[in-house]
Design an enzyme around this catalytic site. Structure first.
Site, PDB file in Angstrom:
ATOM      1  N   ARG A  65       0.827  -1.209   0.000  1.00 30.67           N
ATOM      2  CA  ARG A  65       0.000   0.000   0.000  1.00 30.67           C
ATOM      3  C   ARG A  65       0.860   1.257   0.000  1.00 30.67           C
ATOM      4  O   ARG A  65       0.460   2.289  -0.561  1.00 30.67           O
ATOM      5  CB  ARG A  65      -0.949  -0.032   1.206  1.00 30.67           C
ATOM      6  CG  ARG A  65      -2.076  -1.084   1.034  1.00 30.67           C
ATOM      7  CD  ARG A  65      -2.667  -1.484   2.376  1.00 30.67           C
ATOM      8  NE  ARG A  65      -3.838  -2.340   2.292  1.00 30.67           N
ATOM      9  CZ  ARG A  65      -3.823  -3.660   2.092  1.00 30.67           C
ATOM     10  NH1 ARG A  65      -2.653  -4.303   1.933  1.00 30.67           N
ATOM     11  NH2 ARG A  65      -4.949  -4.362   2.055  1.00 30.67           N
TER      12      ARG A  65
ATOM     13  N   ARG B 124      -6.094 -18.758  -8.718  1.00 35.53           N
ATOM     14  CA  ARG B 124      -6.873 -18.097  -7.649  1.00 35.53           C
ATOM     15  C   ARG B 124      -8.047 -17.293  -8.221  1.00 35.53           C
ATOM     16  O   ARG B 124      -7.945 -16.727  -9.312  1.00 35.53           O
ATOM     17  CB  ARG B 124      -5.939 -17.218  -6.799  1.00 35.53           C
ATOM     18  CG  ARG B 124      -4.864 -18.080  -6.142  1.00 35.53           C
ATOM     19  CD  ARG B 124      -3.935 -17.280  -5.286  1.00 35.53           C
ATOM     20  NE  ARG B 124      -4.617 -16.720  -4.129  1.00 35.53           N
ATOM     21  CZ  ARG B 124      -4.053 -15.888  -3.275  1.00 35.53           C
ATOM     22  NH1 ARG B 124      -2.792 -15.511  -3.456  1.00 35.53           N
ATOM     23  NH2 ARG B 124      -4.723 -15.434  -2.244  1.00 35.53           N
TER      24      ARG B 124
ATOM     25  N   SER C 299     -12.723 -10.214   3.157  1.00 40.61           N
ATOM     26  CA  SER C 299     -11.503 -10.061   2.368  1.00 40.61           C
ATOM     27  C   SER C 299     -11.045  -8.620   2.322  1.00 40.61           C
ATOM     28  O   SER C 299     -11.714  -7.753   1.746  1.00 40.61           O
ATOM     29  CB  SER C 299     -11.721 -10.569   0.936  1.00 40.61           C
ATOM     30  OG  SER C 299     -10.599 -10.193   0.145  1.00 40.61           O
TER      31      SER C 299
ATOM     32  N   GLN D 262      -8.532  -7.702   0.671  1.00 40.90           N
ATOM     33  CA  GLN D 262      -8.116  -7.413  -0.709  1.00 40.90           C
ATOM     34  C   GLN D 262      -9.287  -6.886  -1.516  1.00 40.90           C
ATOM     35  O   GLN D 262      -9.145  -5.933  -2.285  1.00 40.90           O
ATOM     36  CB  GLN D 262      -7.533  -8.665  -1.365  1.00 40.90           C
ATOM     37  CG  GLN D 262      -6.200  -9.060  -0.743  1.00 40.90           C
ATOM     38  CD  GLN D 262      -5.604 -10.302  -1.376  1.00 40.90           C
ATOM     39  OE1 GLN D 262      -6.230 -10.951  -2.210  1.00 40.90           O
ATOM     40  NE2 GLN D 262      -4.394 -10.638  -0.973  1.00 40.90           N
TER      41      GLN D 262
ATOM     42  N   ASP E 241      -3.698 -15.474   7.675  1.00 43.96           N
ATOM     43  CA  ASP E 241      -2.470 -16.011   7.070  1.00 43.96           C
ATOM     44  C   ASP E 241      -1.655 -16.861   8.041  1.00 43.96           C
ATOM     45  O   ASP E 241      -0.633 -17.431   7.654  1.00 43.96           O
ATOM     46  CB  ASP E 241      -1.587 -14.859   6.575  1.00 43.96           C
ATOM     47  CG  ASP E 241      -2.207 -14.143   5.374  1.00 43.96           C
ATOM     48  OD1 ASP E 241      -2.976 -14.779   4.630  1.00 43.96           O
ATOM     49  OD2 ASP E 241      -1.914 -12.949   5.192  1.00 43.96           O
TER      50      ASP E 241
HETATM   51  C1  S3P Z   1      -4.105  -9.132   2.383  1.00 41.83           C
HETATM   52  C2  S3P Z   1      -5.323  -9.662   2.676  1.00 41.83           C
HETATM   53  C3  S3P Z   1      -5.556 -11.098   2.922  1.00 41.83           C
HETATM   54  C4  S3P Z   1      -4.248 -11.848   3.169  1.00 41.83           C
HETATM   55  C5  S3P Z   1      -3.157 -11.435   2.232  1.00 41.83           C
HETATM   56  C6  S3P Z   1      -2.883  -9.943   2.319  1.00 41.83           C
HETATM   57  C7  S3P Z   1      -4.005  -7.676   2.140  1.00 41.83           C
HETATM   58  O1  S3P Z   1      -6.181 -11.671   1.796  1.00 41.83           O
HETATM   59  O2  S3P Z   1      -4.453 -13.235   3.084  1.00 41.83           O
HETATM   60  O3  S3P Z   1      -1.962 -12.126   2.539  1.00 41.83           O
HETATM   61  O4  S3P Z   1      -2.879  -7.137   2.131  1.00 41.83           O
HETATM   62  O5  S3P Z   1      -5.054  -7.031   1.969  1.00 41.83           O
HETATM   63  P1  S3P Z   1      -7.783 -11.678   1.656  1.00 41.83           P
HETATM   64  O6  S3P Z   1      -8.214 -10.289   1.639  1.00 41.83           O
HETATM   65  O7  S3P Z   1      -8.070 -12.347   0.344  1.00 41.83           O
HETATM   66  O8  S3P Z   1      -8.281 -12.474   2.822  1.00 41.83           O
END
Ligand code: S3P
Length: 438
Positions: free
Chosen positions: A27, A123, A168, A170, A321
């Site tokens: 980020r 994925r 999530s 992400q 994680d």
């Molecule tokens: C992350 C979010 C998580 C995590 C990944 C890093 C991030 O994934 O598993 O290692 O930096 O936003 P998900 O949002 O798919 O759970």
């Protein structure tokens, strides 16, 4: 492939400093690349995943330069001014780079091709394609909404109000980043809280972002688009996800006493510390402080007799994680550890439920695989028998590191088939481990 056998270890002693947080490092580069002026970052994780983000931002016009050990300078182009990349964006193994950058590209007038390695190409990307399509972006993806894919951004994009169908960070972050260059207010509703680095950092860069709690207890995150970001000076705290392997190693190897410096303890990330303490782990926080707007402490971890527990599924997002490491601790604890609510683990760099069940069973642990978790009966502190054939790690750095730790607490050692993916998140892992166990 680079196979390696991790041998039984004597007590681990000493102090280590874990590398910068992967989520915050990604980020820092992305937001720096969208701010006009120079963002300076120290403590950046120089793992392959973050380097993939850096290369992608460079190919979209930002200047991203390494100025020293973990020290980086980013000259951004400004929100709305990302350039058309000339070649495909190679995301390597990194789901975070892929999904967050898809968000950024989705509201810019550019077209980008995303490619990745064999693990990343399996994925699911539908989880970001769906909301970003509603915002106006269009996609040509491979079968099953996977990489390689071509994304054509929308300009102007349309603001949405989107309720996350899965926990999530992400997906949340992809939508918020798309919202940065979208006129009006983009809102993400998060029924289950996930890591909040995007919200914290967007606020730090000067975006107009608000977080409220609705009547059902969900987090409602709104960002006003066509934002102007101000460059920042960022010190990246250490990664709790990397620290987790050393916390577990020190807990399970008899006689160990390890000080792990600079561990980020944001409550949306620190579930592993809480769960290991519930199991009887001795983890003492020393010198609690703030680094880069995040709570941080040094952790003194001492070998402990661990007891199996039922892990509350509500804590899963704050340690999503860390389950490979936790499973190793459970395999060496007294009694039964039950985990559930782990469906998301099946779509990480590998299917971490199935792969850890196979790996720990091969090392002689007692593991029952369920649809959404593992039930593990521990040895009560006795070492695991160890492996005869190499463990298949499926291009998953966290499987390799977890099984390396299992090897330390085994009779015959544990061989992993490939240590190279460790460099995606923790290039110094093997060197630090050797330093504690000369
Ligand atoms: C992350 C979010 C998580 C995590 C990944 C890093 C991030 O994934 O598993 O290692 O930096 O936003 P998900 O949002 O798919 O759970």
């Amino acid at each position: 492939m680079r196979a390696r056998r991790f041998l039984p270890a004597g007590p681990l002693k000493g102090r280590i400093r874990v590398p910068g947080d992967k989520s915050i490092s990604h980020r820092s580069i992305m937001l720096g690349a969208l701010a006009v002026g120079e963002t300076r970052v120290t403590g950046l994780l120089e793992g392959e995943d973050v380097l993939a983000t850096a290369a992608a931002m460079r190919s979209m016009g930002a200047q991203v330069e390494r100025t020293g050990d973990g020290a980086w300078s980013v000259h951004g182009v400004g929100v709305g001014a990302l350039l058309q990349p000339e070649t495909a964006l190679d995301m390597g193994n990194s789901g975070t780079s892929t999904r967050l950058l898809m968000g950024l590209v989705a509201s810019h007038p550019i077209t980008a091709t995303f490619v990745g390695d064999a693990s990343l190409s399996k994925r699911p990307m539908g989880r970001v394609i769906d909301p970003l399509s509603t915002m106006g972006a269009s996609f040509e993806a491979s079968d099953g909404a996977r990489l390689p894919l071509i994304l054509k951004g929308a300009s102007p994009a349309v603001p949405i109000r989107y309720r996350l169908p899965m926990a999530s960070a992400q997906v949340k972050s992809a939508i918020l980043l798309a919202g940065l260059n979208t006129p009006g207010i983009t809102t993400v509703i998060e029924p289950v809280p996930t890591r909040d680095h995007s919200e914290r950092m967007l606020r730090g860069f000067g975006a107009d972002i608000s977080v409220a709690i609705d009547d059902d207890g969900a987090r409602v995150i709104s960002i006003r688009g066509e934002a102007e970001l101000q460059p920042q000076v960022i010190e990246v705290p250490g990664d709790p996800s990397s620290a987790a392997f050393f916390i577990v190693a020190a807990l399970v190897v008899p006689g160990s006493e390890v000080l792990i410096e600079n561990v980020g303890l944001n409550p949306t990330r620190s579930g592993i510390v809480e769960v290991l303490r519930q199991m009887g782990g001795s983890i003492e926080e020393v010198n609690r402080r703030e680094v880069g707007g995040e709570p941080v402490a040094d952790l003194m971890v001492r070998h402990s007799v661990l007891t199996g527990i039922d892990v509350d599924p509500a804590i899963v997002p704050s340690m999503v994680d860390e389950f490979p490491a936790l499973f190793v601790a459970a395999a060496l604890a007294q009694g039964i550890t039950t985990t559930s609510g782990l469906d998301e683990l099946r779509v990480k760099e590998s299917d971490r439920i199935a792969v850890m069940a196979a790996a720990l069973s091969a090392a002689g642990a007692h593991v029952e695989e369920r649809a959404d978790g593992l039930v593990i009966t521990g040895t009560g502190g006795d070492p695991l028998p160890g492996t005869h054939a190499p463990i298949a790690t499926h291009l998953d750095h966290r499987i390799a590191m977890a099984m390396a730790i299992a090897g330390l607490a085994s009779r015959a050692g544990v061989e992993v088939d490939d240590t190279r993916p460790i460099a995606t998140s923790f290039p110094m892992f093997e060197a630090l481990l050797e330093g504690l166990n000369p």
